[in-house]
Design an enzyme around this catalytic site. Structure first.
Site, PDB file in Angstrom:
ATOM      1  N   ARG A 102       0.829  -1.201   0.000  1.00 35.83           N
ATOM      2  CA  ARG A 102       0.000   0.000   0.000  1.00 35.83           C
ATOM      3  C   ARG A 102       0.861   1.248   0.000  1.00 35.83           C
ATOM      4  O   ARG A 102       1.759   1.392   0.815  1.00 35.83           O
ATOM      5  CB  ARG A 102      -0.930   0.015   1.215  1.00 35.83           C
ATOM      6  CG  ARG A 102      -1.950   1.148   1.160  1.00 35.83           C
ATOM      7  CD  ARG A 102      -2.979   1.038   2.259  1.00 35.83           C
ATOM      8  NE  ARG A 102      -2.426   1.422   3.549  1.00 35.83           N
ATOM      9  CZ  ARG A 102      -3.169   1.742   4.613  1.00 35.83           C
ATOM     10  NH1 ARG A 102      -4.483   1.688   4.533  1.00 35.83           N
ATOM     11  NH2 ARG A 102      -2.605   2.063   5.749  1.00 35.83           N
ATOM     12  N   THR A 106      -1.154   7.638  -1.182  1.00 37.05           N
ATOM     13  CA  THR A 106      -2.421   7.494  -1.918  1.00 37.05           C
ATOM     14  C   THR A 106      -3.328   6.450  -1.293  1.00 37.05           C
ATOM     15  O   THR A 106      -4.517   6.396  -1.603  1.00 37.05           O
ATOM     16  CB  THR A 106      -2.135   7.087  -3.375  1.00 37.05           C
ATOM     17  OG1 THR A 106      -1.556   5.777  -3.387  1.00 37.05           O
ATOM     18  CG2 THR A 106      -1.176   8.067  -4.041  1.00 37.05           C
ATOM     19  N   ASP A 198      -3.253 -12.253  10.926  1.00 33.41           N
ATOM     20  CA  ASP A 198      -2.408 -11.953   9.776  1.00 33.41           C
ATOM     21  C   ASP A 198      -1.810 -13.266   9.267  1.00 33.41           C
ATOM     22  O   ASP A 198      -0.955 -13.873   9.930  1.00 33.41           O
ATOM     23  CB  ASP A 198      -1.296 -10.992  10.190  1.00 33.41           C
ATOM     24  CG  ASP A 198      -0.464 -10.512   8.996  1.00 33.41           C
ATOM     25  OD1 ASP A 198       0.094 -11.374   8.288  1.00 33.41           O
ATOM     26  OD2 ASP A 198      -0.403  -9.296   8.773  1.00 33.41           O
ATOM     27  N   ASP A 201       2.097 -13.361   8.906  1.00 33.03           N
ATOM     28  CA  ASP A 201       2.807 -13.445  10.189  1.00 33.03           C
ATOM     29  C   ASP A 201       2.683 -14.830  10.794  1.00 33.03           C
ATOM     30  O   ASP A 201       3.665 -15.395  11.303  1.00 33.03           O
ATOM     31  CB  ASP A 201       2.264 -12.403  11.169  1.00 33.03           C
ATOM     32  CG  ASP A 201       2.747 -10.996  10.853  1.00 33.03           C
ATOM     33  OD1 ASP A 201       3.716 -10.863  10.082  1.00 33.03           O
ATOM     34  OD2 ASP A 201       2.159 -10.033  11.373  1.00 33.03           O
TER      35      ASP A 201
END
Length: 207
Positions: A102, A106, A198, A201
């Site tokens: 990401r 933006t 996650d 992870d």
């Protein structure tokens, strides 16, 4: 195209083990491998076949062979956890990779790495990612894979939120979506509920 929610008893059983916060990295990875093998059967059952003439030890016959090569494309890094299970079932499959992150300015997903086999344009491409949350990274990855010429694309994920499914169905209506389990929703932080945390992870033992 279509969206398929598998709801398979073995997948649900193994996914429950993965969801448990007490499950360690080894057991998490092992169950993901096993689920990937089960999903591979479902993901590939509609692939096109062509006739081929062969000789068995008894007689001549018309058999079947896959029309196109298969390319697996895990979205880095969590998608790597699905590759071994799929490769066990499809050992001739080639593997491409795509990494999305990401942009903090933006807030849009951007590609940071991509490497694909030369047969991408004529292949059946299976994009792999354990989690489909907002759908932003998955959509961007599929868009970039299409820009490189892929035409026959399926997206396979273990757990999806309704919001992510809707995004894929809207932006990539030509892509089959195969989901192990449909979860309830996204929370205000964008995590799937109940989810499994996650996946990257937990798969790689990082924090």
């Amino acid at each position: 195209m279509e969206t398929i929610i598998l709801n398979h008893p073995l997948i649900d059983h193994k996914l429950t083990i993965m969801r448990n916060k007490e499950t360690g990295t080894k057991e998490f990875r092992q169950n993901l491998d096993e689920i990937a093998m089960l999903m591979a059967y479902e993901v590939t059952k509609s692939l096109p076949l062509q006739n081929i003439e062969i000789e068995t030890p008894i007689c001549s016959m018309t058999g079947k062979k896959l029309v196109r090569p298969i390319v697996l494309v895990p979205i880095l890094r969590a998608g790597l956890g699905l590759v071994d299970g799929f490769k066990t079932m499809i050992p001739t499959a080639k593997v491409g990779h795509i990494g999305m992150s990401r942009n903090e300015e933006t807030l849009q997903p951007e590609e940071y790495y991509a490497k694909f086999p030369s047969c991408l344009k004529e292949a059946d491409v299976i994009v792999l990612d354990p989690m489909l949350a907002t759908g932003g990274s998955a959509c961007a990855a599929i868009t970039n894979i299409k820009k490189r010429g892929a035409k026959n694309i399926k997206f396979a994920c273990l757990v999806a939120a309704p919001e992510g499914i809707q995004v894929i169905e809207t932006e990539h209506s030509d892509v089959d979506l195969i989901v192990g389990a449909l979860d309830e929703k996204l929370n205000d932080k964008g995590y799937i509920v109940p989810g499994l945390g996650d996946a990257g992870d937990r798969l790689f033992g990082t924090d």
